[in-house]
Design a protein around this motif. Structure first.
Motif, PDB file in Angstrom:
ATOM      1  N   GLY A 551       0.824  -1.207   0.000  1.00  0.00           N
ATOM      2  CA  GLY A 551       0.000   0.000   0.000  1.00  0.00           C
ATOM      3  C   GLY A 551       0.856   1.254   0.000  1.00  0.00           C
ATOM      4  N   GLN A 552       0.179   2.373   0.008  1.00  0.00           N
ATOM      5  CA  GLN A 552       0.873   3.661  -0.097  1.00  0.00           C
ATOM      6  C   GLN A 552       1.829   3.891   1.075  1.00  0.00           C
ATOM      7  N   THR A 553       1.370   3.563   2.284  1.00  0.00           N
ATOM      8  CA  THR A 553       2.223   3.847   3.445  1.00  0.00           C
ATOM      9  C   THR A 553       3.474   2.972   3.433  1.00  0.00           C
ATOM     10  N   ASP A 554       3.332   1.759   2.918  1.00  0.00           N
ATOM     11  CA  ASP A 554       4.506   0.872   2.829  1.00  0.00           C
ATOM     12  C   ASP A 554       5.547   1.480   1.896  1.00  0.00           C
ATOM     13  N   LEU A 555       5.062   2.116   0.840  1.00  0.00           N
ATOM     14  CA  LEU A 555       5.985   2.735  -0.107  1.00  0.00           C
ATOM     15  C   LEU A 555       6.592   4.013   0.463  1.00  0.00           C
ATOM     16  N   GLU A 556       5.801   4.757   1.194  1.00  0.00           N
ATOM     17  CA  GLU A 556       6.353   5.955   1.832  1.00  0.00           C
ATOM     18  C   GLU A 556       7.496   5.566   2.775  1.00  0.00           C
ATOM     19  N   ALA A 557       7.339   4.424   3.425  1.00  0.00           N
ATOM     20  CA  ALA A 557       8.352   3.996   4.396  1.00  0.00           C
ATOM     21  C   ALA A 557       9.689   3.660   3.735  1.00  0.00           C
ATOM     22  N   VAL A 558       9.681   3.415   2.443  1.00  0.00           N
ATOM     23  CA  VAL A 558      10.946   3.144   1.750  1.00  0.00           C
ATOM     24  C   VAL A 558      11.304   4.301   0.804  1.00  0.00           C
ATOM     25  N   ASN A 559      10.786   5.483   1.115  1.00  0.00           N
ATOM     26  CA  ASN A 559      11.058   6.691   0.322  1.00  0.00           C
ATOM     27  C   ASN A 559      10.469   6.613  -1.084  1.00  0.00           C
ATOM     28  N   GLY A 560       9.370   5.873  -1.208  1.00  0.00           N
ATOM     29  CA  GLY A 560       8.671   5.845  -2.495  1.00  0.00           C
ATOM     30  C   GLY A 560       9.430   5.086  -3.560  1.00  0.00           C
ATOM     31  N   LEU A 561       9.111   5.371  -4.808  1.00  0.00           N
ATOM     32  CA  LEU A 561       9.748   4.715  -5.957  1.00  0.00           C
ATOM     33  C   LEU A 561      10.258   5.798  -6.910  1.00  0.00           C
ATOM     34  N   PRO A 562      11.384   5.562  -7.557  1.00  0.00           N
ATOM     35  CA  PRO A 562      12.336   4.482  -7.271  1.00  0.00           C
ATOM     36  C   PRO A 562      13.046   4.760  -5.950  1.00  0.00           C
ATOM     37  N   ASN A 563      13.661   3.748  -5.392  1.00  0.00           N
ATOM     38  CA  ASN A 563      14.470   3.910  -4.190  1.00  0.00           C
ATOM     39  C   ASN A 563      15.730   3.056  -4.330  1.00  0.00           C
ATOM     40  N   GLU A 564      16.486   2.994  -3.272  1.00  0.00           N
ATOM     41  CA  GLU A 564      17.768   2.274  -3.316  1.00  0.00           C
ATOM     42  C   GLU A 564      17.626   0.856  -3.898  1.00  0.00           C
ATOM     43  N   HIS A 565      16.543   0.176  -3.547  1.00  0.00           N
ATOM     44  CA  HIS A 565      16.425  -1.236  -3.938  1.00  0.00           C
ATOM     45  C   HIS A 565      15.427  -1.466  -5.070  1.00  0.00           C
ATOM     46  N   ASN A 566      14.411  -0.630  -5.144  1.00  0.00           N
ATOM     47  CA  ASN A 566      13.384  -0.794  -6.179  1.00  0.00           C
ATOM     48  C   ASN A 566      13.651   0.275  -7.226  1.00  0.00           C
ATOM     49  N   SER A 567      14.088  -0.148  -8.385  1.00  0.00           N
ATOM     50  CA  SER A 567      14.698   0.810  -9.306  1.00  0.00           C
ATOM     51  C   SER A 567      13.790   1.303 -10.417  1.00  0.00           C
ATOM     52  N   SER A 568      12.497   1.046 -10.304  1.00  0.00           N
ATOM     53  CA  SER A 568      11.557   1.638 -11.245  1.00  0.00           C
ATOM     54  C   SER A 568      10.532   2.434 -10.447  1.00  0.00           C
ATOM     55  N   ASP A 569       9.701   3.194 -11.135  1.00  0.00           N
ATOM     56  CA  ASP A 569       8.579   3.822 -10.431  1.00  0.00           C
ATOM     57  C   ASP A 569       7.347   2.913 -10.460  1.00  0.00           C
ATOM     58  N   HIS A 570       7.531   1.695 -10.929  1.00  0.00           N
ATOM     59  CA  HIS A 570       6.503   0.655 -10.827  1.00  0.00           C
ATOM     60  C   HIS A 570       7.079  -0.511 -10.040  1.00  0.00           C
ATOM     61  N   LEU A 571       6.198  -1.316  -9.478  1.00  0.00           N
ATOM     62  CA  LEU A 571       6.617  -2.592  -8.899  1.00  0.00           C
ATOM     63  C   LEU A 571       6.276  -3.692  -9.898  1.00  0.00           C
ATOM     64  N   PRO A 572       7.084  -4.757  -9.934  1.00  0.00           N
ATOM     65  CA  PRO A 572       6.686  -5.880 -10.778  1.00  0.00           C
ATOM     66  C   PRO A 572       5.475  -6.578 -10.160  1.00  0.00           C
ATOM     67  N   ILE A 573       4.558  -7.023 -10.985  1.00  0.00           N
ATOM     68  CA  ILE A 573       3.465  -7.846 -10.467  1.00  0.00           C
ATOM     69  C   ILE A 573       3.639  -9.255 -11.038  1.00  0.00           C
ATOM     70  N   LEU A 574       3.371 -10.250 -10.206  1.00  0.00           N
ATOM     71  CA  LEU A 574       3.640 -11.630 -10.600  1.00  0.00           C
ATOM     72  C   LEU A 574       2.491 -12.549 -10.216  1.00  0.00           C
ATOM     73  N   ALA A 575       2.188 -13.475 -11.100  1.00  0.00           N
ATOM     74  CA  ALA A 575       1.156 -14.472 -10.799  1.00  0.00           C
ATOM     75  C   ALA A 575       1.628 -15.819 -11.313  1.00  0.00           C
ATOM     76  N   ARG A 576       1.097 -16.881 -10.693  1.00  0.00           N
ATOM     77  CA  ARG A 576       1.380 -18.235 -11.157  1.00  0.00           C
ATOM     78  C   ARG A 576       0.067 -18.893 -11.564  1.00  0.00           C
ATOM     79  N   PHE A 577       0.088 -19.542 -12.701  1.00  0.00           N
ATOM     80  CA  PHE A 577      -1.127 -20.129 -13.263  1.00  0.00           C
ATOM     81  C   PHE A 577      -0.932 -21.615 -13.537  1.00  0.00           C
ATOM     82  N   ARG A 578      -2.055 -22.305 -13.624  1.00  0.00           N
ATOM     83  CA  ARG A 578      -2.077 -23.695 -14.126  1.00  0.00           C
ATOM     84  C   ARG A 578      -2.979 -23.722 -15.347  1.00  0.00           C
ATOM     85  N   LEU A 579      -2.473 -24.311 -16.410  1.00  0.00           N
ATOM     86  CA  LEU A 579      -3.338 -24.545 -17.572  1.00  0.00           C
ATOM     87  C   LEU A 579      -4.374 -25.566 -17.146  1.00  0.00           C
ATOM     88  N   CYS A 580      -5.627 -25.260 -17.334  1.00  0.00           N
ATOM     89  CA  CYS A 580      -6.671 -26.176 -16.861  1.00  0.00           C
ATOM     90  C   CYS A 580      -6.425 -27.569 -17.410  1.00  0.00           C
TER      91      CYS A 580
END
Ligand code: KL2
Length: 581
Positions: A551-580
């Motif tokens: 959430g927003q407050t979690d990002l504020e706590a790391v000085n927003g984006l980008p920061n020392e460790h997260n180097s884009s102004d977006h976060l990667p989103i990831l999902a895992r799927f199973r082919l039915c």
């Protein structure tokens, strides 16, 4: 803890429905990744709790409102007695949700002062805009030295009120600049029954795969819009620093299919592609049209998938004023190497839609072109369709008209101002209403988001129609304020944190903190998503897990984006799927 241990034994008293830790407590070495019982690499010895099997619904109606000033919060007087107002109240909210609109749209982060003026060094024209005839190929090859952030006296730092973080209370140590975001995998695999063993015959193992969508922030755009990153030191914005963080992140996640946006061509050719190929990936790239040197890339593991076909998509159409922007997309058809079925396939699409918050008309037309291409590419000769994964940066917030169109396969757009289509801005300048039709017939895309072809070429429903009837039907549809598509898509993320119902954030800089990135997919039989309604197709996907957002407050706590460790102004989103199965 051994990586092979069953985590429910490690934490016998853990509530299976609750995450075990808060997501943003302390610094941690890296991302939260699943252990090896999930066939996704890049694990750490971290909990991988099971989550409730209703990931698509906000957890409770008693959600916490952000209490700080929200300039983007819903104001009843903003909506008029229009179709749009009815749509907004009826269609664009999750069931049972207590307030209207996405609650955190376009407020200014944290303690930042609001400033509606762009800083003086911001270019007057939107960096997306360009003059007519300005289509010369070949980008200026710029390798920027990051500019020193200006001092707070000459230019506002939007992140902190006075241009610097508040002083820590006396006696406490200053906040560590090295805090890292912690993200937890949310596991839904327990929601799917394992198939009964039938008659001793050998069953094919299920085809599971992971997908990432990530806007990595092109260095060129970072410099064009540098007023958004004044909260960052120059070392954080340095490309070599960012590249090394981003490559490390991609490697650690070890995702089977990655859909990247804002991939700058020179960096792609010289650095990103060689690095990913060395990790066993095959890369498909599509640069934007026009001058901007970035584009989209879909990369997939060569040992997991083989390429059946690749379809770059340009939204620029000469002679159609609505489609004069340079955004692009990609559609790939992949065959999973783990399946013995020759017709097994996944259609993967990736895009970065126009940013301009005022031009929802253009965004919808761009999306229609992409959906038409996906429809064509995913359709199999027997009339069935490959399951679809549609990733990207849609520059639209959850429950906006554009988002709702993707998920509900239909949009009644009568009376919607073009500035409200993406929901990015509360007070969009220019309230022109979407025209009927939104895009002209000459685009060759129907109001059903299909390529307009002769009826004999069109499968599924109109093959027996005469050319005249087909044309008449298409013309009639052009006069209705309604668009449709035939893909049934749901979202891997629910846009509210499972933990406490706060809005998820996928992109954040000094002016905004919102969700604009999505992994949409074709839900198949048994999938736990709550949409779409009705029986789900046999050929589809089941959502096994996703990497929780913050959430927003979690990002504020790391000085927003980008920061020392997260180097884009977006976060990667990831999902895992199973082919039915
Ligand atoms: O919002 V984005 O960032 O998905 O992270 O997509 C666009 C914006 C990207 C590609 O055009 O560049 C950013 N103000 C702020 N950001 C801008 C602007 C602008 N005027 N123009 C482009 N971008």
């Amino acid at each position: 803890m051994s990586r092979h241990q069953n985590l429910n034994n490690v934490y016998p008293n853990a509530d299976r429905n609750q995450p075990m830790f808060s997501r943003h407590l302390t610094a941690f070495g890296s991302h939260w990744l699943p252990p090896t019982q999930a066939p996704l690499g890049g694990w750490r010895n971290v909990p991988y709790p099971s989550y409730p099997c209703r990931p698509g619904v906000p957890p409770s109606p008693q959600l916490s409102h952000p209490t700080r000033h929200l300039s983007g919060a819903f104001r009843p007087q903003d909506t008029h007695n229009t179709n749009w107002a009815r749509l907004q109240s009826r269609q664009h909210l999750p069931p049972g949700f207590p307030f209207h609109g996405f609650p955190h749209q376009h407020f200014h982060l944290g303690l930042m002062e609001r400033s509606d003026k762009e800083p003086p060094n911001k270019r007057r024209r939107s960096s997306e805009e360009r003059g007519p005839g300005d289509r010369s190929k070949g980008s200026p090859k710029r390798e920027y030295a990051p500019r020193q952030a200006r001092s707070a006296t000459t230019s506002p730092n939007y992140w902190f009120k006075d241009g610097k973080p508040p002083a820590p209370p006396p006696g406490t140590s200053p906040p560590r600049q090295t805090l890292e975001l912690k993200r937890q995998w949310e596991d839904f695999s327990h929601c799917y029954k394992s198939r009964p063993q039938s008659g001793g015959g050998r069953q094919e193992p299920p085809v599971d795969f992971s997908v990432m969508s990530y806007n990595i922030l092109s260095q060129d755009l970072l410099h064009d819009n540098n007023y958004l990153y004044k909260h960052c030191s120059s070392s954080i914005l340095n490309w070599n620093h960012r590249l090394s963080n981003i490559l490390k992140e991609l490697k650690e996640h070890n995702t089977d299919i990655m859909c990247l946006q804002e991939v700058q061509e020179d960096h792609y050719e010289k650095q990103i592609k060689p690095s990913l190929e060395a990790l066993g990936y095959q890369c498909e790239y599509k640069r934007r049209t026009g001058r901007k040197p970035d584009g989209c890339a879909v990369v997939y593991k060569k040992d997991r998938f083989s390429l059946l076909s690749s379809h770059p998509v340009e939204y620029f159409r000469r002679g159609i004023p609505l489609l004069d922007r340079d955004n692009v997309g990609q559609v790939l058809l992949l065959h999973p190497t783990g399946s013995s079925r020759p017709d097994a396939c996944v259609c993967v699409a990736n895009t970065h839609l126009l940013y301009n918050p005022r031009r929802g008309d253009i965004k919808l037309a761009q999306l229609a072109i992409l959906l038409a291409e996906i429809s064509t590419v995913s359709r199999l000769p027997d009339g069935s369709s490959c399951p679809i994964v549609l990733c990207g940066d849609f520059n639209s917030v959850p429950w906006s008209p554009l988002y709702s169109f993707v998920r509900e396969s239909r949009l009644e757009y009568d009376g919607i101002p073009i500035g409200k289509v993406s929901g990015q801005e509360e007070n969009p300048r220019g309230q022109r209403i979407l025209t009927v039709p939104i895009w002209p017939l000459s685009l060759g895309v129907t109001q059903q988001c299909q390529h307009a072809t002769a009826p004999t070429d069109v499968d599924g429903g109109v093959a027996n129609m005469s050319v005249q009837d087909f044309a008449a039907q298409a013309m009639a549809a052009m006069n209705r304020p309604s668009i449709e598509h035939s893909l049934r898509l749901t979202s891997a993320y629910s846009h509210y944190l499972t933990e406490d119902g706060r809005p998820e954030i996928t992109t954040c800089h000094s002016r905004t903190a919102i969700t604009v990135d999505y992994i949409f997919y074709s839900a198949g039989t048994g999938d736990i998503s709550t949409q779409p309604e009705g029986p789900l197709p046999r050929r589809g996907l089941q959502l096994l897990a996703r990497l929780a957002l913050v959430g927003q407050t979690d990002l504020e706590a790391v000085n927003g984006l980008p920061n020392e460790h997260n180097s884009s102004d977006h976060l990667p989103i990831l999902a895992r799927f199973r082919l039915c199965p």
